[in-house]
Design a protein around this motif. Structure first.
Motif, PDB file in Angstrom:
ATOM      1  N   TRP A  99      34.660  51.166  -6.658  1.00  0.00           N
ATOM      2  CA  TRP A  99      35.727  50.017  -6.889  1.00  0.00           C
ATOM      3  C   TRP A  99      35.587  49.741  -8.376  1.00  0.00           C
ATOM      4  N   GLU A 100      36.902  49.942  -8.936  1.00  0.00           N
ATOM      5  CA  GLU A 100      37.062  49.626 -10.534  1.00  0.00           C
ATOM      6  C   GLU A 100      36.996  48.122 -10.593  1.00  0.00           C
ATOM      7  N   PRO A 101      36.397  47.888 -11.929  1.00  0.00           N
ATOM      8  CA  PRO A 101      36.549  46.615 -12.260  1.00  0.00           C
ATOM      9  C   PRO A 101      37.829  45.844 -12.254  1.00  0.00           C
ATOM     10  N   GLY A 102      37.987  44.647 -11.651  1.00  0.00           N
ATOM     11  CA  GLY A 102      39.264  44.078 -11.484  1.00  0.00           C
ATOM     12  C   GLY A 102      39.747  44.582 -10.228  1.00  0.00           C
ATOM     13  N   ALA A 103      39.423  45.503  -9.355  1.00  0.00           N
ATOM     14  CA  ALA A 103      39.975  45.762  -8.084  1.00  0.00           C
ATOM     15  C   ALA A 103      40.163  44.589  -6.983  1.00  0.00           C
ATOM     16  N   MET A 104      39.399  43.466  -7.060  1.00  0.00           N
ATOM     17  CA  MET A 104      39.367  42.599  -6.254  1.00  0.00           C
ATOM     18  C   MET A 104      40.313  41.513  -7.003  1.00  0.00           C
ATOM     19  N   VAL A 105      41.582  41.433  -6.489  1.00  0.00           N
ATOM     20  CA  VAL A 105      42.577  40.606  -6.836  1.00  0.00           C
ATOM     21  C   VAL A 105      42.817  39.268  -6.326  1.00  0.00           C
ATOM     22  N   ILE A 106      42.633  39.320  -5.184  1.00  0.00           N
ATOM     23  CA  ILE A 106      42.607  38.009  -4.359  1.00  0.00           C
ATOM     24  C   ILE A 106      43.906  37.123  -5.053  1.00  0.00           C
ATOM     25  N   ASP A 107      45.467  37.599  -4.746  1.00  0.00           N
ATOM     26  CA  ASP A 107      46.275  36.872  -5.028  1.00  0.00           C
ATOM     27  C   ASP A 107      47.002  36.331  -3.803  1.00  0.00           C
ATOM     28  N   ARG A 108      46.972  35.054  -3.604  1.00  0.00           N
ATOM     29  CA  ARG A 108      47.488  34.437  -2.406  1.00  0.00           C
ATOM     30  C   ARG A 108      48.829  34.647  -2.116  1.00  0.00           C
ATOM     31  N   GLU A 109      49.872  34.347  -3.333  1.00  0.00           N
ATOM     32  CA  GLU A 109      51.254  34.666  -3.114  1.00  0.00           C
ATOM     33  C   GLU A 109      51.598  36.115  -3.026  1.00  0.00           C
ATOM     34  N   LYS A 110      50.977  36.915  -3.641  1.00  0.00           N
ATOM     35  CA  LYS A 110      51.447  38.375  -3.478  1.00  0.00           C
ATOM     36  C   LYS A 110      50.722  38.966  -2.178  1.00  0.00           C
ATOM     37  N   ILE A 117      47.628  39.765  -1.697  1.00  0.00           N
ATOM     38  CA  ILE A 117      47.181  41.020  -2.148  1.00  0.00           C
ATOM     39  C   ILE A 117      45.313  40.872  -2.347  1.00  0.00           C
ATOM     40  N   PHE A 118      44.729  40.970  -1.359  1.00  0.00           N
ATOM     41  CA  PHE A 118      43.074  40.724  -1.590  1.00  0.00           C
ATOM     42  C   PHE A 118      42.494  41.867  -2.840  1.00  0.00           C
ATOM     43  N   ALA A 119      42.717  43.212  -2.365  1.00  0.00           N
ATOM     44  CA  ALA A 119      42.445  44.051  -3.543  1.00  0.00           C
ATOM     45  C   ALA A 119      43.323  45.017  -3.752  1.00  0.00           C
ATOM     46  N   ASP A 120      43.413  45.554  -4.915  1.00  0.00           N
ATOM     47  CA  ASP A 120      44.386  46.684  -5.221  1.00  0.00           C
ATOM     48  C   ASP A 120      43.631  48.185  -4.749  1.00  0.00           C
ATOM     49  N   PRO A 121      44.593  48.627  -3.672  1.00  0.00           N
ATOM     50  CA  PRO A 121      44.053  49.914  -3.152  1.00  0.00           C
ATOM     51  C   PRO A 121      43.898  51.079  -4.310  1.00  0.00           C
TER      52      PRO A 121
END
Ligand code: FMN
Length: 433
Positions: free
Chosen positions: A175-186, A188-192
């Motif tokens: 898992w790259e650094p910053g993969a876990m995004v947790i953006d409620r509006e978009k 996206i939990f994590a960037d595949p």
């Protein structure tokens, strides 16, 4: 501080097991060793004293090397029983906020995926204060609990461990650094695109990956290692960030550290990124006479319980020490277990080994807190740096207080150890100086 300070860590020898159960100061209820309380007290007190880390030793078998029987081990609780250190670690993590917690996990007992997952989890829950004491296992009895006929040959264990650590690193990095995004509006939990399978196919291990959890605060939990043989040192110099070592004299400490630093440089590493901590068991009391009397008590105790101590040496080396006379000079001992310890025993008698115990050839580390602090400071000057790993198998609250409230303030007065932490994460504290 005027000069470069040194690091302090603690070795919970005999792991999450009974301590001082038959000794004075062993506590009102020796059966309570199965609870984490003593170890929680230890971690809190060491954090108050600004130690870098506490390391929980482990092995996972009831040995039978001595007299080819479990009896001595079971009867006297020699190096066993032990509960699981990875269950103790979260209690210590929960009770503290700065000190590093290092858990021993063996490459011949855990699958690399399980280990990567466990150490990643411990690093998450500790906010980056976790370390892995990377051991390869050494004892046939331990290997037999995992279905092997006997332990792998010594050097091959390190070959396997090289591949093992490569795979663990790949899993930690999956898992790259910053993969876990947790953006409620978009939504996206994590960037595949930042999570990658590893598809590792080695000679000994394979794993598809990615790891089943995001990158941890340190990314790579700190690796602690203790190989002392030629092959062990090469391994440690390649992977370890802190090395715990036992050496019998100042000269041996100095040459060990220099050897590791040279080997690390040959791997393209910065030698200052490896902290070599030497195991010591200082004894501080109100006066030199009181400390000497306690040391004499230990020697008397060792002679009175020779079985107990020889059984422990047997476990570590895989050699049955009951076949030697107490005053027989030991031959050149060959071991598929701890080769450094076997080499240390060769040419000495069992009695000498018992009586010298944990002491160093040319330094007593015995006396008032101020005396011992001065000795430690001079010793590190001679060795060239890094620090100490304190261990005391008969761990008691009394001994913890003597170190945290006696020895450490004396070291702080000399300006040779830290007074307070500058960082939260273990690696940052190790690299502070
Ligand atoms: C201070 C210290 C702590 C160690 N802790 C453990 C441990 O918890 N579990 C274990 O299986 N081995 C432990 N070992 C053993 C080492 O991992 C290694 O197997 C041993 O030093 C033998 O290495 P060598 O054959 O390269 O000398 C420890 C060794 C030292 C010096």
């Amino acid at each position: 501080m005027a000069r470069k300070p040194f690091h302090l860590a603690w070795f919970i020898s005999k792991g999450y097991g009974p301590k001082a159960w038959r000794m004075p100061w062993g506590g009102p209820n020796p059966a309570s060793w199965v609870k984490p309380d003593l170890f929680v007290t230890l971690a809190r007190e060491l954090e108050r004293a600004a130690f870098d880390y506490v390391m929980i030793e482990d092995s996972s078998n009831i040995p039978y090397t001595y007299r080819n029987s479990h009896d001595t081990y079971v009867r006297y609780a020699v190096d066993s029983p032990k509960l699981d250190p990875s269950v103790l670690a979260p209690f210590l993590i929960q009770a503290t906020s700065r000190i590093g917690i290092v858990t021993t996990l063996s490459t011949t007992e855990y699958h690399p995926f399980m280990l990567a997952r466990l150490t990643n989890t411990l690093d998450h829950v500790s906010d980056g204060r976790s370390g892995w004491n990377l051991v390869t296992g050494s004892n046939d009895g331990g290997a037999q609990n995992y279905g092997l006929e006997r332990q792998y040959p010594h050097d091959e264990r390190y070959e396997m461990a090289d591949e093992y650590v490569e795979l663990v690193h790949k899993l930690w990095d999956s898992w790259e650094p910053g993969a876990m995004v947790i953006d409620r509006e978009k939504e996206i939990f994590a960037d595949p695109t930042k999570v990658h399978p590893v598809h590792f196919e080695g000679r000994y291990f394979s794993s598809r990956g990615p790891l089943s959890a995001p990158r941890s605060p340190q990314g790579h939990p700190v690796i602690c290692q203790a190989g002392g043989s030629a092959r062990g040192r090469t391994f440690a110099a390649r992977w370890a960030e802190t090395i715990i070592a036992s050496a019998g004299s100042v000269a041996a400490m100095k040459s060990f550290r220099e050897d590791i630093r040279a080997k690390a440089a040959a791997f393209g590493r910065d030698p200052d990124h490896i902290k070599v901590l030497f195991m010591i068991s200082p004894l501080v009391d109100e006066s030199l006479a009181a400390a000497k009397a306690r040391r004499q008590g230990q020697i008397d105790e060792a002679n009175a319980h020779a079985d107990f101590h020889l059984a422990s040496l047997s476990r570590l080396t895989g050699i049955d020490f009951s076949k030697f006379g107490m005053d027989e000079v030991l031959p050149d001992l060959k071991s598929n277990g701890h080769q450094t310890i076997a080499a240390h025993c060769s040419g000495r008698t069992p009695r000498q080994l018992l009586e010298s115990g944990r002491s160093l050839k040319d330094v007593s580390l015995l006396g008032t807190a101020d005396m011992v602090a001065r000795e430690m400071s001079d010793l590190i000057d001679e060795v060239g740096g890094d620090g100490f790993l304190i261990m005391y198998p008969e761990l008691t609250r009394r001994y913890i207080a003597e170190i945290a409230d006696g020895l450490v303030p004396a070291l702080q007065k000399l300006g040779v150890v830290r007074e307070r932490y500058q960082h939260v994460m273990l690696r940052d504290n190790l690299l502070e100086f």
